[in-house]
Design an enzyme around this catalytic site. Sequence first.
Site, short mmCIF file in Angstrom:
data_model
loop_
_atom_site.label_atom_id
_atom_site.label_comp_id
_atom_site.label_asym_id
_atom_site.label_seq_id
_atom_site.Cartn_x
_atom_site.Cartn_y
_atom_site.Cartn_z
N ARG A 102 28.21 -22.13 26.03
CA ARG A 102 27.12 -22.79 26.28
C ARG A 102 27.10 -22.44 27.63
NH1 ARG A 102 30.45 -25.86 24.08
NH2 ARG A 102 30.51 -27.41 25.31
N HIS A 126 40.52 -26.54 29.50
CA HIS A 126 40.11 -25.97 28.42
C HIS A 126 38.53 -26.23 28.13
CE1 HIS A 126 39.96 -24.40 25.03
NE2 HIS A 126 40.27 -25.60 23.98
N GLU A 130 46.41 -22.00 19.44
CA GLU A 130 46.05 -23.07 20.29
C GLU A 130 47.44 -23.95 20.69
OE1 GLU A 130 40.97 -24.53 19.84
OE2 GLU A 130 42.86 -26.04 18.46
N TYR A 157 30.34 -24.53 14.24
CA TYR A 157 30.67 -25.80 14.71
C TYR A 157 29.61 -26.79 15.71
CZ TYR A 157 29.67 -24.82 19.58
OH TYR A 157 28.75 -24.51 20.91
N TYR A 214 40.31 -33.37 22.50
CA TYR A 214 40.23 -32.32 23.51
C TYR A 214 39.97 -32.40 24.44
CZ TYR A 214 36.67 -28.50 23.90
OH TYR A 214 36.20 -27.16 24.15
N THR A 242 44.16 -27.71 23.02
CA THR A 242 44.42 -27.27 23.59
C THR A 242 45.24 -27.94 25.76
OG1 THR A 242 43.44 -25.46 22.30
CG2 THR A 242 44.21 -24.53 24.31
N GLU A 244 49.21 -26.81 21.35
CA GLU A 244 49.15 -28.52 22.09
C GLU A 244 50.38 -29.30 21.51
OE1 GLU A 244 46.45 -30.17 19.68
OE2 GLU A 244 44.91 -28.01 19.07
N ASP A 281 47.68 -25.62 16.76
CA ASP A 281 46.73 -25.49 15.74
C ASP A 281 46.10 -24.52 16.18
OD1 ASP A 281 45.13 -27.45 14.30
OD2 ASP A 281 43.67 -27.67 15.58
#
Length: 441
Positions: free
Chosen positions: A156, A147, A212, A257, A142, A372, A214, A246
Amino acid sequence: MKPQLNETHDASLQSWVASANSGNTDFPIQNLPYGVFRRAGSDEQFRLGVAIGDQILDLAAARVVGIFTGLENKEFDKAILADKLNGLMNLSAASWSQLRLALSRALRLGASAQAALQHCLLAQSEAEYALPAQIGDYTDFYTSIHHATAIGKLLRPDNPLLPNYKWVPIGYHGRSSSIAVSGQEFRRPLGQTMPPGASTPVFGPAKRMDYEMEIGIFIGNGNALGEAISMQEAEQHVFGLCLLNDWSARDMQGWEYQPLGPFLAKNFASTISPWVVTIEALVPYRSAWSRDAADPQPLPYLESSDLRDSGAFDIQLEVLLQTAAMRSAGSAPERLSLSNFRHSYWTVSQLLTHHTVNGCNLRAGDLLGSGTQSGPQPEEAGSLMELTQGGKKTITLANGEQRLYLEDGDSIVMRGWASKDGAPRIGFGEVLGTLLPARRE
């Protein structure tokens, strides 16, 4: 120790394979990426090849010609004659470099092996591909702070970037069995989602399908269980890079998640490009890596003497969309975004070192995903979730079609390349994947 510039990077080199000298090919003689191929529609065994211009050099056939004199031993011969790159990946970095040099010299204009090697070529347009390696384990990271922040704001809003992000490379163990080579077609996944305002989840096809953009990182020779790979040694264990899509089901991901990360939202399909560009080929396109002075600096085990000078890779990353209607009309894919791998908050060497610092053993053919890759500007976003601001901002295509997320029949094309003044452009080819309707229950 990182690979160094050598004669194989000479910008003036030309190949007797004329298409390699065009200036706009992904595969000039300075690139020489590896893949696994056979003649399309045949029952031939898949075999190792090197892309040169619009052709593929068959390595098993080239061995018979004798261009690998001085390299051959039992281990090398077994690797060259295999139907996956794992054996070659498991050789030393010095062996990779010697092989690259032998290939470069044999494919240069005026090479004595030209006449014999002409018969070892197959046009890429006449080939089909398999996964470059048997992928044992897959870890997805990540690494783009742009991103992570953008997605965090959507999921959030009060706490978009968790406090550990700037201290530790975040990753999770993914599923290798559903990784396929470019051209993959897969069904829209089924699973649980929690509709907005609902109190109980529903089961059905995912509605918020996304891609995504990548970079895939193929591990070369690994480390023993209980041992670690240091920052100084890390790139001696990286065979090369590829493009990776991905795929993600965002509505499923939002429900599942927490607390352990994505599961069914991510494990249904991942697609990689057929060609693996070696770390050595990318030497001219390294760039400085920096960490904002206001951010925590990496802990000592994630630092090295050359990290700041050349720890990053200057690789352009492009995402394009071709809808079913565009395909029927013969329209080319339309660009959605353009970003660059140099924006990554964590580097390739840091990912490898962190992955093994606890004694985890990596093996030849293991794949790491960069996560990403999004840049600082909105148009550099590496996913639809960012480009549409979580499904709130419609994308209108040139033919009038509109998208918030992917529709059945949509194809995503990803391309990557590196270029700079004084060096030829080298590319990764492309990775193509197509979303099909969900299976009927």
